[in-house]
Write a protein that holds these residues in place. Structure first.
Motif, PDB file in Angstrom:
ATOM      1  N   VAL A  81       0.844  -1.201   0.000  1.00 33.43           N
ATOM      2  CA  VAL A  81       0.000   0.000   0.000  1.00 33.43           C
ATOM      3  C   VAL A  81       0.878   1.249   0.000  1.00 33.43           C
ATOM      4  CG1 VAL A  81      -1.582   1.371   1.431  1.00 33.43           C
ATOM      5  CG2 VAL A  81      -2.019  -1.070   1.085  1.00 33.43           C
ATOM      6  N   SER A  82       1.883   1.265   0.843  1.00 33.42           N
ATOM      7  CA  SER A  82       2.728   2.448   0.997  1.00 33.42           C
ATOM      8  C   SER A  82       3.576   2.711  -0.238  1.00 33.42           C
ATOM      9  CB  SER A  82       3.630   2.288   2.225  1.00 33.42           C
ATOM     10  OG  SER A  82       2.845   2.176   3.385  1.00 33.42           O
ATOM     11  N   VAL A  83       4.315   1.713  -0.674  1.00 28.50           N
ATOM     12  CA  VAL A  83       5.213   1.905  -1.814  1.00 28.50           C
ATOM     13  C   VAL A  83       4.432   2.260  -3.077  1.00 28.50           C
ATOM     14  CG1 VAL A  83       6.858   0.724  -3.347  1.00 28.50           C
ATOM     15  CG2 VAL A  83       7.055   0.475  -0.855  1.00 28.50           C
ATOM     16  N   ASN A  84       3.318   1.581  -3.293  1.00 25.33           N
ATOM     17  CA  ASN A  84       2.539   1.849  -4.511  1.00 25.33           C
ATOM     18  C   ASN A  84       1.698   3.121  -4.412  1.00 25.33           C
ATOM     19  OD1 ASN A  84       3.512  -0.420  -5.918  1.00 25.33           O
ATOM     20  ND2 ASN A  84       2.091  -1.728  -4.819  1.00 25.33           N
ATOM     21  N   GLY A  85       1.390   3.555  -3.208  1.00 26.54           N
ATOM     22  CA  GLY A  85       0.594   4.765  -3.041  1.00 26.54           C
ATOM     23  C   GLY A  85       1.402   6.051  -2.977  1.00 26.54           C
ATOM     24  N   LEU A  86       2.671   5.969  -2.582  1.00 21.06           N
ATOM     25  CA  LEU A  86       3.512   7.163  -2.445  1.00 21.06           C
ATOM     26  C   LEU A  86       3.492   8.087  -3.665  1.00 21.06           C
ATOM     27  CD1 LEU A  86       6.736   6.084  -0.511  1.00 21.06           C
ATOM     28  CD2 LEU A  86       5.269   8.019   0.016  1.00 21.06           C
ATOM     29  N   PRO A  87       3.586   7.572  -4.881  1.00 19.96           N
ATOM     30  CA  PRO A  87       3.649   8.477  -6.032  1.00 19.96           C
ATOM     31  C   PRO A  87       2.422   9.365  -6.193  1.00 19.96           C
ATOM     32  CG  PRO A  87       4.322   6.268  -6.673  1.00 19.96           C
ATOM     33  CD  PRO A  87       3.757   6.173  -5.284  1.00 19.96           C
ATOM     34  N   TYR A  88       1.334   9.030  -5.556  1.00 22.48           N
ATOM     35  CA  TYR A  88       0.078   9.759  -5.778  1.00 22.48           C
ATOM     36  C   TYR A  88      -0.270  10.723  -4.657  1.00 22.48           C
ATOM     37  CZ  TYR A  88       0.034   6.396  -9.413  1.00 22.48           C
ATOM     38  OH  TYR A  88       0.405   5.659 -10.502  1.00 22.48           O
ATOM     39  N   ILE A  89       0.637  10.898  -3.700  1.00 24.55           N
ATOM     40  CA  ILE A  89       0.422  11.897  -2.656  1.00 24.55           C
ATOM     41  C   ILE A  89       0.736  13.253  -3.263  1.00 24.55           C
ATOM     42  CG2 ILE A  89       1.178  12.744  -0.407  1.00 24.55           C
ATOM     43  CD1 ILE A  89       1.805   9.806   0.327  1.00 24.55           C
ATOM     44  N   GLU A  90      -0.238  14.117  -3.265  1.00 28.90           N
ATOM     45  CA  GLU A  90      -0.126  15.403  -3.960  1.00 28.90           C
ATOM     46  C   GLU A  90       0.420  16.481  -3.021  1.00 28.90           C
ATOM     47  OE1 GLU A  90      -2.883  18.440  -6.566  1.00 28.90           O
ATOM     48  OE2 GLU A  90      -3.733  16.557  -5.879  1.00 28.90           O
ATOM     49  N   LEU A  91       1.715  16.698  -3.122  1.00 30.73           N
ATOM     50  CA  LEU A  91       2.370  17.675  -2.252  1.00 30.73           C
ATOM     51  C   LEU A  91       2.283  19.102  -2.778  1.00 30.73           C
ATOM     52  CD1 LEU A  91       5.547  15.618  -1.362  1.00 30.73           C
ATOM     53  CD2 LEU A  91       3.529  16.008   0.058  1.00 30.73           C
ATOM     54  N   ASN A  92       1.764  19.265  -3.972  1.00 30.66           N
ATOM     55  CA  ASN A  92       1.697  20.599  -4.561  1.00 30.66           C
ATOM     56  C   ASN A  92       0.258  21.080  -4.748  1.00 30.66           C
ATOM     57  OD1 ASN A  92       1.030  18.819  -6.566  1.00 30.66           O
ATOM     58  ND2 ASN A  92       2.410  19.644  -8.099  1.00 30.66           N
ATOM     59  N   HIS A  93      -0.630  20.593  -3.918  1.00 31.79           N
ATOM     60  CA  HIS A  93      -2.031  21.012  -4.001  1.00 31.79           C
ATOM     61  C   HIS A  93      -2.130  22.518  -3.775  1.00 31.79           C
ATOM     62  CE1 HIS A  93      -6.323  21.219  -3.204  1.00 31.79           C
ATOM     63  NE2 HIS A  93      -6.413  20.024  -3.781  1.00 31.79           N
ATOM     64  N   SER A  94      -3.081  23.162  -4.395  1.00 28.66           N
ATOM     65  CA  SER A  94      -3.198  24.620  -4.304  1.00 28.66           C
ATOM     66  C   SER A  94      -3.765  25.109  -2.971  1.00 28.66           C
ATOM     67  CB  SER A  94      -4.079  25.140  -5.446  1.00 28.66           C
ATOM     68  OG  SER A  94      -5.380  24.593  -5.348  1.00 28.66           O
ATOM     69  N   HIS A  95      -4.423  24.268  -2.223  1.00 26.91           N
ATOM     70  CA  HIS A  95      -5.035  24.676  -0.954  1.00 26.91           C
ATOM     71  C   HIS A  95      -4.100  24.338   0.213  1.00 26.91           C
ATOM     72  CE1 HIS A  95      -7.920  24.946   2.324  1.00 26.91           C
ATOM     73  NE2 HIS A  95      -8.695  25.648   1.498  1.00 26.91           N
ATOM     74  N   ASP A  96      -3.801  25.328   1.056  1.00 22.26           N
ATOM     75  CA  ASP A  96      -2.868  25.152   2.176  1.00 22.26           C
ATOM     76  C   ASP A  96      -3.259  24.001   3.098  1.00 22.26           C
ATOM     77  OD1 ASP A  96      -1.348  27.321   1.349  1.00 22.26           O
ATOM     78  OD2 ASP A  96      -2.306  28.732   2.733  1.00 22.26           O
ATOM     79  N   ASP A  97      -4.530  23.917   3.459  1.00 21.88           N
ATOM     80  CA  ASP A  97      -4.969  22.870   4.388  1.00 21.88           C
ATOM     81  C   ASP A  97      -4.803  21.481   3.788  1.00 21.88           C
ATOM     82  OD1 ASP A  97      -5.604  24.833   6.227  1.00 21.88           O
ATOM     83  OD2 ASP A  97      -7.741  24.817   5.770  1.00 21.88           O
ATOM     84  N   VAL A  98      -5.091  21.354   2.508  1.00 12.00           N
ATOM     85  CA  VAL A  98      -4.937  20.056   1.834  1.00 12.00           C
ATOM     86  C   VAL A  98      -3.460  19.685   1.760  1.00 12.00           C
ATOM     87  CG1 VAL A  98      -5.317  18.780  -0.321  1.00 12.00           C
ATOM     88  CG2 VAL A  98      -7.092  20.333   0.546  1.00 12.00           C
ATOM     89  N   ARG A  99      -2.609  20.674   1.461  1.00 15.04           N
ATOM     90  CA  ARG A  99      -1.164  20.399   1.436  1.00 15.04           C
ATOM     91  C   ARG A  99      -0.695  19.923   2.810  1.00 15.04           C
ATOM     92  NH1 ARG A  99      -0.590  25.078  -1.250  1.00 15.04           N
ATOM     93  NH2 ARG A  99       0.578  26.074   0.429  1.00 15.04           N
ATOM     94  N   SER A 100      -1.180  20.543   3.885  1.00 19.54           N
ATOM     95  CA  SER A 100      -0.799  20.106   5.236  1.00 19.54           C
ATOM     96  C   SER A 100      -1.198  18.650   5.474  1.00 19.54           C
ATOM     97  CB  SER A 100      -1.464  20.988   6.300  1.00 19.54           C
ATOM     98  OG  SER A 100      -0.800  22.199   6.430  1.00 19.54           O
ATOM     99  N   LEU A 101      -2.398  18.293   5.067  1.00 19.25           N
ATOM    100  CA  LEU A 101      -2.831  16.897   5.215  1.00 19.25           C
ATOM    101  C   LEU A 101      -2.010  15.952   4.345  1.00 19.25           C
ATOM    102  CD1 LEU A 101      -6.704  17.273   5.464  1.00 19.25           C
ATOM    103  CD2 LEU A 101      -5.113  16.546   7.263  1.00 19.25           C
ATOM    104  N   ASN A 102      -1.642  16.412   3.169  1.00 21.51           N
ATOM    105  CA  ASN A 102      -0.847  15.566   2.283  1.00 21.51           C
ATOM    106  C   ASN A 102       0.584  15.394   2.790  1.00 21.51           C
ATOM    107  OD1 ASN A 102      -3.107  15.252   0.764  1.00 21.51           O
ATOM    108  ND2 ASN A 102      -2.472  16.596  -0.889  1.00 21.51           N
ATOM    109  N   VAL A 103       1.120  16.426   3.466  1.00 17.89           N
ATOM    110  CA  VAL A 103       2.424  16.290   4.119  1.00 17.89           C
ATOM    111  C   VAL A 103       2.327  15.212   5.201  1.00 17.89           C
ATOM    112  CG1 VAL A 103       4.082  17.456   5.649  1.00 17.89           C
ATOM    113  CG2 VAL A 103       3.263  18.600   3.577  1.00 17.89           C
ATOM    114  N   LEU A 104       1.273  15.278   6.003  1.00 15.60           N
ATOM    115  CA  LEU A 104       1.052  14.246   7.016  1.00 15.60           C
ATOM    116  C   LEU A 104       0.927  12.869   6.362  1.00 15.60           C
ATOM    117  CD1 LEU A 104       0.385  13.120   9.825  1.00 15.60           C
ATOM    118  CD2 LEU A 104      -1.978  13.834   9.449  1.00 15.60           C
ATOM    119  N   GLN A 105       0.224  12.793   5.248  1.00 16.83           N
ATOM    120  CA  GLN A 105       0.066  11.516   4.547  1.00 16.83           C
ATOM    121  C   GLN A 105       1.421  10.964   4.096  1.00 16.83           C
ATOM    122  OE1 GLN A 105      -2.139  11.669   0.857  1.00 16.83           O
ATOM    123  NE2 GLN A 105      -2.732   9.533   1.021  1.00 16.83           N
ATOM    124  N   LEU A 106       2.296  11.814   3.590  1.00 15.24           N
ATOM    125  CA  LEU A 106       3.630  11.370   3.178  1.00 15.24           C
ATOM    126  C   LEU A 106       4.402  10.836   4.380  1.00 15.24           C
ATOM    127  CD1 LEU A 106       5.845  11.390   0.828  1.00 15.24           C
ATOM    128  CD2 LEU A 106       6.651  13.463   1.958  1.00 15.24           C
TER     129      LEU A 106
END
Length: 193
Positions: free
Chosen positions: A53-78
């Motif tokens: 799950v982790s290795v195959n899902g990593l490429p799809y974590i969007e670290l450049n999302h335009s919304h600050d709150d979503v980027r914060s959640l995506n940083v946590l996801q990474l």
């Protein structure tokens, strides 16, 4: 490509591990399904599944999302995804009664604590439990801290810049918050190691 993340892990290592488990599953099942009264085969399967799950899902974590709150959640996801990989690897070392070779390593973060402890601090500050921190830097402390939401230091929308949080102390004598920063490149280096 939207959603692509450059901080990925080598999937060929995962495939080799999955193939090794498959090639020896009879032995592993017979040996570890009741090993000293514990079903460690289940742990092996869980680690294999979550590594996938982790290795195959990593490429799809969007670290450049335009919304600050979503980027914060995506940083946590990474960070959480890397943590799942690391915890799976540590558990596999335990199952196979092997010493975890990086337990006392401090070569990546160059912090006052070992890399595993410092990574746990990063994970905590950037969303795992930001409102219940026991330290500002991973070292033992009697004060408690509370993290702000994370933000891109460079404020470069679409970039892969470093992130930071401000840590607020419960000690009324500490007036100024402490800035705690992390680097994607460093946590990626840590995860690879």
């Amino acid at each position: 490509m939207k959603g692509k993340n450059r901080y990925i892990l080598d999937s060929s290592l995962l495939e080799k591990f999955k193939q090794a488990v498959s090639d020896h599953d009879d032995y592993l099942i017979n040996t570890y399904s009741n090993y000293n009264g514990k079903n460690l085969w289940s742990l092996i399967c869980s680690a294999k599944d979550w590594l996938s799950v982790s290795v195959n899902g990593l490429p799809y974590i969007e670290l450049n999302h335009s919304h600050d709150d979503v980027r914060s959640l995506n940083v946590l996801q990474l960070i959480t995804t890397y943590d799942i990989v690391l915890q799976s690897i540590k558990q596999l070392h335990r199952v196979f009664e092997m010493d975890y070779p990086l337990k006392l390593d401090d070569s990546v973060f160059n912090a006052a604590v070992f890399d595993d402890v410092y990574f746990a601090q990063i994970r905590a500050c950037f969303g795992a439990h930001p409102v219940d921190l026991r330290s500002s830097d991973g070292t033992k402390n009697t004060d408690k801290y509370f993290a702000s939401w994370s933000s891109d230091i460079s404020n470069n929308i679409g970039g892969y810049g470093d992130y930071s949080v401000y840590l607020y102390s419960n000690n009324p004598d500490v007036v100024q918050p402490i800035r705690f920063s992390m680097s994607f490149a460093k946590i990626h280096e840590y995860a690879i190691k």
